[in-house]
Design an enzyme around this catalytic site. Structure first.
Site, PDB file in Angstrom:
ATOM      1  N   HIS B 137       0.745  -1.084  -0.053  1.00 53.06           N
ATOM      2  CA  HIS B 137      -0.096   0.634   0.040  1.00 53.06           C
ATOM      3  C   HIS B 137       0.930   1.417   0.110  1.00 53.06           C
ATOM      4  O   HIS B 137       2.403   1.006   0.335  1.00 53.06           O
ATOM      5  CB  HIS B 137      -0.991   0.150   1.160  1.00 53.06           C
ATOM      6  CG  HIS B 137      -1.617   0.660   1.584  1.00 53.06           C
ATOM      7  ND1 HIS B 137      -1.371   2.465   1.749  1.00 53.06           N
ATOM      8  CD2 HIS B 137      -2.851   0.821   1.151  1.00 53.06           C
ATOM      9  CE1 HIS B 137      -2.960   2.794   1.552  1.00 53.06           C
ATOM     10  NE2 HIS B 137      -3.681   1.948   1.029  1.00 53.06           N
ATOM     11  N   ASP B 214       3.488  -4.472   7.648  1.00 54.64           N
ATOM     12  CA  ASP B 214       2.136  -4.154   7.901  1.00 54.64           C
ATOM     13  C   ASP B 214       0.597  -5.103   8.246  1.00 54.64           C
ATOM     14  O   ASP B 214       0.747  -5.163   7.285  1.00 54.64           O
ATOM     15  CB  ASP B 214       1.744  -2.957   6.434  1.00 54.64           C
ATOM     16  CG  ASP B 214       0.527  -2.463   6.340  1.00 54.64           C
ATOM     17  OD1 ASP B 214      -0.590  -3.076   7.678  1.00 54.64           O
ATOM     18  OD2 ASP B 214       0.446  -2.361   5.275  1.00 54.64           O
ATOM     19  N   GLN B 217      -4.388  -5.444   7.002  1.00 58.02           N
ATOM     20  CA  GLN B 217      -5.585  -6.168   6.257  1.00 58.02           C
ATOM     21  C   GLN B 217      -5.288  -7.704   6.928  1.00 58.02           C
ATOM     22  O   GLN B 217      -5.759  -8.715   6.132  1.00 58.02           O
ATOM     23  CB  GLN B 217      -5.056  -6.307   4.844  1.00 58.02           C
ATOM     24  CG  GLN B 217      -5.209  -5.239   3.860  1.00 58.02           C
ATOM     25  CD  GLN B 217      -6.794  -4.617   3.615  1.00 58.02           C
ATOM     26  OE1 GLN B 217      -7.827  -5.001   4.125  1.00 58.02           O
ATOM     27  NE2 GLN B 217      -6.867  -3.398   3.692  1.00 58.02           N
ATOM     28  N   LYS B 240     -10.363  -0.929  10.274  1.00 54.75           N
ATOM     29  CA  LYS B 240     -10.534  -1.987   9.171  1.00 54.75           C
ATOM     30  C   LYS B 240     -10.609  -2.954  10.140  1.00 54.75           C
ATOM     31  O   LYS B 240     -10.850  -4.243   9.398  1.00 54.75           O
ATOM     32  CB  LYS B 240      -8.705  -2.008   8.297  1.00 54.75           C
ATOM     33  CG  LYS B 240      -9.372  -1.543   7.039  1.00 54.75           C
ATOM     34  CD  LYS B 240      -7.627  -1.722   6.538  1.00 54.75           C
ATOM     35  CE  LYS B 240      -6.599  -0.390   6.198  1.00 54.75           C
ATOM     36  NZ  LYS B 240      -7.841   0.168   5.316  1.00 54.75           N
ATOM     37  N   CYS B 381      -5.188   2.843  -3.467  1.00 55.72           N
ATOM     38  CA  CYS B 381      -3.131   2.420  -3.301  1.00 55.72           C
ATOM     39  C   CYS B 381      -3.082   2.104  -3.406  1.00 55.72           C
ATOM     40  O   CYS B 381      -1.171   1.791  -2.474  1.00 55.72           O
ATOM     41  CB  CYS B 381      -3.893   2.559  -1.431  1.00 55.72           C
ATOM     42  SG  CYS B 381      -5.114   4.464  -1.143  1.00 55.72           S
TER      43      CYS B 381
END
Lengths: 136, 424
Positions: B137, B214, B217, B240, B381
């Site tokens: 991202h 990261d 997700q 999220k 993104c």
């Protein structure tokens, strides 16, 4: 407004077979913009002759609405004087499309319009600046 | 003072009821799913952009403002103490949830801010190398570009295989150059690829590199234990994972965080301030300058309660079944191109990015919106990844705990409608 109404035959036709799609060898005006939220992009190139849009081409990638609207717009301003083309209103583009455009899709419909305006304004602006310099 | 909190949790589904249930039928916990879009029931397939919120989270925030609102770490009055307890209680829950110590949980706005925090306190030297990947991202690319530009550090990217996995051969080559830090995503927000974090971390550590993962997700979808993964930094966003917007988490190993300079400075992050200079507060507060998002943290803590009541294993199973179902059905739709690993649903989580014939993703999203279906369309993104895939944009569906097979079925019918409208 329904999706059926938005994607009329004519819009799909312009999307798949856009008029004035391509580039010019020696454009006098070149302008490009990107729709940040979706990545759609349009570049418009214009050859100027006697203060008029002698030839206009566009290229880019994007949704059916942005590509069809830009293509229709290029046809609409072909042969028109720069001064007059610079004064075109948003509504004229929407009228060209003649389909219901939701607020969310306005940016798509007007991407080419914005690029054309930026191109014309910066060309006319520069030209005016240049004239002023010569006057001095 | 925990009363308001417990009151809220009473409305949450009981974990026991959920155990063993094949489909997690929790849509009723999410008030927004009763909404009609253009007269049709909302089918929300954009959870990877932001998830919907269960009533327990909404109520926790509401109750906090109605009964406990006060500034934290400051007042001697009762409310301030209660607000502080709720805020720090949320930190504890999140720490337990991901297997961390509460001193290692820094509240930030979102994953993006967490990455920026690390990027701007890392202070690389000219020539130091930072490695990221092509599937990131923008939030895990741009901060590193900035830091590289400012310091003269070098930036390299791990390429992908055709299947949409990280190229391990190139990974080995890049890691062997002994980078200062490697930063990669746990789960790709476009491809859905679940990266082998544990192996990547071990490999990076072998060459002395720090690792930032990261997890934006990943945390909403799969069981994450930062100690098992051995990541040095792990970041994620609350919104999220069924929590509110404006709150996110930076996990960092205590020893590292202690050595780092503060990112933002001001109130609450100091121990002593004199006009000549100041000393920093202890972890985690050293990194939390100014009044934080107290309600957001409390909301996120409640979201963690909710996720745990369902059980991350159940959630993963539920979502994997949905993805597999969707993948198989979508394969049969003429003109569909899907991206990311297709042969092994076990290494995919959360999302299916796809295109349908020559329909631009925006147009597709418009047609689906007409049917009350929310999907994402665009570059997600992740423009470098789009270039790698050779497309300017894709459509994307993403699932969450409240997604059902029926949602997928409605979506599939709408795909056929899109094909009709576009004369495919």
């Amino acid at each position: 407004m329904s999706a059926e109404a938005m994607y009329e035959e004519i819009i799909l036709d312009y999307y798949r077979h856009p008029q004035n799609f391509g580039t010019l060898e020696k454009p006098d005006i070149k302008a490009k913009d990107v729709n940040i939220s979706c990545g759609d992009e349009v570049e418009i190139q214009i050859a100027v002759k006697e203060g008029k849009i002698a030839q206009i081409m566009f290229h880019g990638k994007g949704c059916a609405i942005s590509q069809a609207a830009t293509s229709m717009l290029t046809e609409h301003v072909q042969g028109v004087s720069l001064e007059k083309a610079a004064k075109i209103a948003k509504q004229e583009v929407l009228d060209l499309l003649s389909i219901p455009i939701s607020p969310m899709r306005l940016k798509c419909a007007l991407l080419g319009f914005k690029v054309l305006k930026v191109g014309l304004y910066s060309y006319l602006g520069e030209k005016r600046d240049g004239d002023e310099c010569e006057d001095e | 003072m925990q009363a308001s909190y417990i009151q809220v949790s009473e409305e949450m589904p009981l974990g026991k009821e959920r155990q063993g249930s094949k489909e997690i039928a929790v849509s009723k916990d999410f008030p927004i799913l009763q909404t009609k879009i253009r007269g049709k029931p909302l089918i929300y397939l954009d959870s990877a952009a932001t998830s919907q919120k269960p009533l327990s989270v909404i109520t926790a925030i509401d109750t906090y403002y109605k009964t406990t609102n006060a500034n934290i770490h400051r007042g001697l009055h009762t409310l301030s103490g209660q607000a502080t307890d709720l805020y720090e209680g949320a930190r504890k829950k999140i720490a337990t949830f991901i297997g961390a110590n509460e001193k290692e949980i820094i509240f930030v706005r979102n994953a993006t801010e967490a990455i920026n925090l690390v990027a701007h306190t890392l202070h690389p030297k000219r020539g130091d190398m930072i490695v990221s990947t092509v599937m990131e991202h923008h939030s895990n690319i741009v901060p590193w570009q900035q830091v590289a530009q400012q310091t003269g550090a070098l930036l390299a990217f791990i390429p992908l295989t055709k299947e949409g996995l990280l190229d391990m051969k190139k990974t080995n080559v890049l890691f062997a150059k002994k980078p200062l830090l490697v930063a990669f995503t746990h789960v790709s927000n476009v491809l859905g690829t679940i990266n082998p974090v544990k192996e990547l971390v071990a490999l990076a550590h072998k060459y002395g590199a720090l690792v930032l993962v990261d997890g934006a997700q990943a945390v909403p979808h799969i069981h994450v234990n930062v100690k098992e993964l051995d990541a040095d930094f792990y970041v994620f966003s609350g919104h999220k994972m069924l929590g509110p917007t404006g709150i996110g988490v930076l996990y960092g190993k205590k020893a590292l965080l202690e050595k780092m300079d503060p990112f933002l400075t001001g109130g609450d992050m100091i121990k002593e301030v004199a006009l000549e200079g100041s000393t920093w507060n202890e972890l985690p507060w050293k990194f939390e300058a100014g009044t934080p998002n107290i309600a957001g943290a409390i909301g996120l803590g409640t979201a963690v309660d909710y996720l745990q009541s369902l059980g991350m294993e159940n959630i993963q199973k539920h979502e994997q079944e949905l993805l597999q179902y969707a993948l198989e059905k979508m394969k049969c739709v003429a003109g569909v191109t899907m991206y990311g690993p297709l042969y092994d649903p076990l290494i995919r989580s959360g999302v299916i990015a796809f295109n349908l014939g020559d329909i631009h993703p925006h147009d597709l999203a418009s047609v689906l919106d007409d049917e009350g279906i929310a999907i994402r369309s665009g570059h997600h993104c992740a423009q470098p990844l789009m270039q790698t895939l050779g497309v300017s944009a894709t459509a994307r569906i993403s699932v969450s705990v409240y997604t059902t097979k029926k949602d997928i079925d409605v979506f599939l019918v709408a795909l056929e409608k899109a094909r009709r409208i576009f004369r495919l």
